[in-house]
Design a protein around this motif. Sequence first.
Motif, mmCIF file in Angstrom:
data_model
loop_
_atom_site.group_PDB
_atom_site.id
_atom_site.type_symbol
_atom_site.label_atom_id
_atom_site.label_comp_id
_atom_site.label_asym_id
_atom_site.label_seq_id
_atom_site.Cartn_x
_atom_site.Cartn_y
_atom_site.Cartn_z
ATOM 1 N N ASP A 48 57.915 -40.043 93.418
ATOM 2 C CA ASP A 48 56.567 -40.456 93.818
ATOM 3 C C ASP A 48 55.707 -39.203 93.946
ATOM 4 N N VAL A 49 54.657 -39.118 93.151
ATOM 5 C CA VAL A 49 53.838 -37.900 93.095
ATOM 6 C C VAL A 49 53.035 -37.658 94.369
ATOM 7 N N THR A 50 52.974 -38.621 95.277
ATOM 8 C CA THR A 50 52.160 -38.444 96.485
ATOM 9 C C THR A 50 52.892 -37.686 97.583
ATOM 10 N N ILE A 51 54.166 -37.366 97.388
ATOM 11 C CA ILE A 51 54.977 -36.741 98.438
ATOM 12 C C ILE A 51 54.833 -35.216 98.387
ATOM 13 N N PRO A 52 54.515 -34.554 99.501
ATOM 14 C CA PRO A 52 54.402 -33.091 99.505
ATOM 15 C C PRO A 52 55.768 -32.421 99.365
ATOM 16 N N THR A 53 55.795 -31.266 98.688
ATOM 17 C CA THR A 53 57.035 -30.502 98.487
ATOM 18 C C THR A 53 56.806 -29.048 98.881
ATOM 19 N N ARG A 54 57.868 -28.247 98.760
ATOM 20 C CA ARG A 54 57.748 -26.805 98.934
ATOM 21 C C ARG A 54 58.821 -26.138 98.054
ATOM 22 N N ARG A 55 58.901 -24.816 98.086
ATOM 23 C CA ARG A 55 59.734 -24.087 97.122
ATOM 24 C C ARG A 55 61.205 -24.487 97.167
ATOM 25 N N ASP A 56 61.738 -24.732 98.349
ATOM 26 C CA ASP A 56 63.155 -25.083 98.449
ATOM 27 C C ASP A 56 63.393 -26.589 98.450
ATOM 28 N N LEU A 57 62.318 -27.358 98.417
ATOM 29 C CA LEU A 57 62.411 -28.822 98.396
ATOM 30 C C LEU A 57 61.434 -29.314 97.328
ATOM 31 N N THR A 58 61.840 -29.186 96.088
ATOM 32 C CA THR A 58 60.912 -29.357 94.974
ATOM 33 C C THR A 58 60.860 -30.775 94.417
ATOM 34 N N HIS A 59 61.753 -31.650 94.861
ATOM 35 C CA HIS A 59 61.819 -32.984 94.275
ATOM 36 C C HIS A 59 61.212 -34.031 95.213
ATOM 37 N N ARG A 60 60.335 -34.850 94.645
ATOM 38 C CA ARG A 60 59.694 -35.929 95.393
ATOM 39 C C ARG A 60 60.553 -37.189 95.271
ATOM 40 N N ILE A 61 61.139 -37.608 96.379
ATOM 41 C CA ILE A 61 62.107 -38.703 96.352
ATOM 42 C C ILE A 61 61.626 -39.875 97.198
ATOM 43 N N GLU A 62 61.743 -41.054 96.620
ATOM 44 C CA GLU A 62 61.483 -42.293 97.349
ATOM 45 C C GLU A 62 62.721 -43.181 97.211
ATOM 46 N N VAL A 63 63.307 -43.543 98.328
ATOM 47 C CA VAL A 63 64.496 -44.401 98.323
ATOM 48 C C VAL A 63 64.079 -45.783 98.816
ATOM 49 N N VAL A 64 64.268 -46.770 97.956
ATOM 50 C CA VAL A 64 63.822 -48.135 98.234
ATOM 51 C C VAL A 64 65.036 -49.022 98.474
ATOM 52 N N SER A 65 65.021 -49.731 99.583
ATOM 53 C CA SER A 65 66.173 -50.555 99.946
ATOM 54 C C SER A 65 66.210 -51.868 99.168
ATOM 55 N N PRO A 66 67.367 -52.510 99.142
ATOM 56 C CA PRO A 66 67.412 -53.908 98.711
ATOM 57 C C PRO A 66 66.811 -54.782 99.807
ATOM 58 N N VAL A 67 66.788 -56.078 99.597
ATOM 59 C CA VAL A 67 66.331 -56.994 100.648
ATOM 60 C C VAL A 67 67.346 -56.934 101.788
ATOM 61 N N LEU A 68 66.873 -56.621 102.987
ATOM 62 C CA LEU A 68 67.718 -56.518 104.174
ATOM 63 C C LEU A 68 67.401 -57.661 105.124
ATOM 64 N N THR A 69 68.309 -57.923 106.053
ATOM 65 C CA THR A 69 68.123 -59.015 107.008
ATOM 66 C C THR A 69 68.034 -58.462 108.418
ATOM 67 N N TRP A 70 66.969 -58.851 109.122
ATOM 68 C CA TRP A 70 66.759 -58.377 110.496
ATOM 69 C C TRP A 70 67.881 -58.887 111.399
ATOM 70 N N GLY A 71 68.474 -57.961 112.165
ATOM 71 C CA GLY A 71 69.547 -58.323 113.073
ATOM 72 C C GLY A 71 70.915 -58.323 112.442
ATOM 73 N N ASP A 72 70.994 -58.068 111.144
ATOM 74 C CA ASP A 72 72.267 -58.061 110.429
ATOM 75 C C ASP A 72 72.894 -56.674 110.514
ATOM 76 N N LEU A 73 74.117 -56.588 110.994
ATOM 77 C CA LEU A 73 74.763 -55.296 111.198
ATOM 78 C C LEU A 73 75.036 -54.575 109.884
ATOM 79 N N GLU A 74 75.338 -55.311 108.835
ATOM 80 C CA GLU A 74 75.591 -54.680 107.542
ATOM 81 C C GLU A 74 74.324 -54.033 106.996
#
Length: 208
Positions: A48-74
């Motif tokens: 995602d190009v909107t994420i700020p980076t710096r010299r030692d953290l050069t990769h913009r990463i977005e981790v998107v979850s699957p559909v999750l269930t509220w209150g579900d321990l898994e």
Amino acid sequence: MTTYGIEIECASPVDQYGVRDALRGAGINAITAGYSGREYSVWQVKTDVTIPTRRDLTHRIEVVSPVLTWGDLESLRQVRIVSEVLTALGCRVLRPRGSQSAGFHTHVSMSDLAPGNLAAWFRSWHAQQDTTDSLVRSGRERGGRHNAWCAVLSASMIDRCATAAGNGDARALASAASGHNLAVNTQWFYERGTIEIRQRDGAIHWQK
């Protein structure tokens, strides 16, 4: 039962393939995907190009979850593992810079709410905006200098959302506040029955 999904944005020392492999090594079913990837049965690792980076953290990463269930321990277990993997890799949420900032976005299923209750939700959100502003870091609040991707809805937009919700008009609601630049994004309500909350500042720690 309420379902939800999360998007974690951060700067990383490794690219999306490295993040994917680390998640898989921890037992998380993860794939790499383009920005518009919609495989919500697995964890997706994107850029995602909107994420700020710096010299030692050069990769913009977005981790998107699957559909999750509220209150579900898994569901919570998976969120915790993903958080721990990102932390172990050395990923971080950096301070906003110009129009670049990292957010923690949550998509919440709301299609099971009665029209009147959904309309009331929008009006309540608007009434409590000062409280919401106090929970985010400087710059993501109403009128903040780093709210390019989480602008607070105006009174007129809230009114359009509440009116559409109260009328049970899912298509009108989806277009009433449709945009990745808004703190509350209704874009996916007609298609998925979800509302996206975008104002929360970025976070990796799973308890947040």
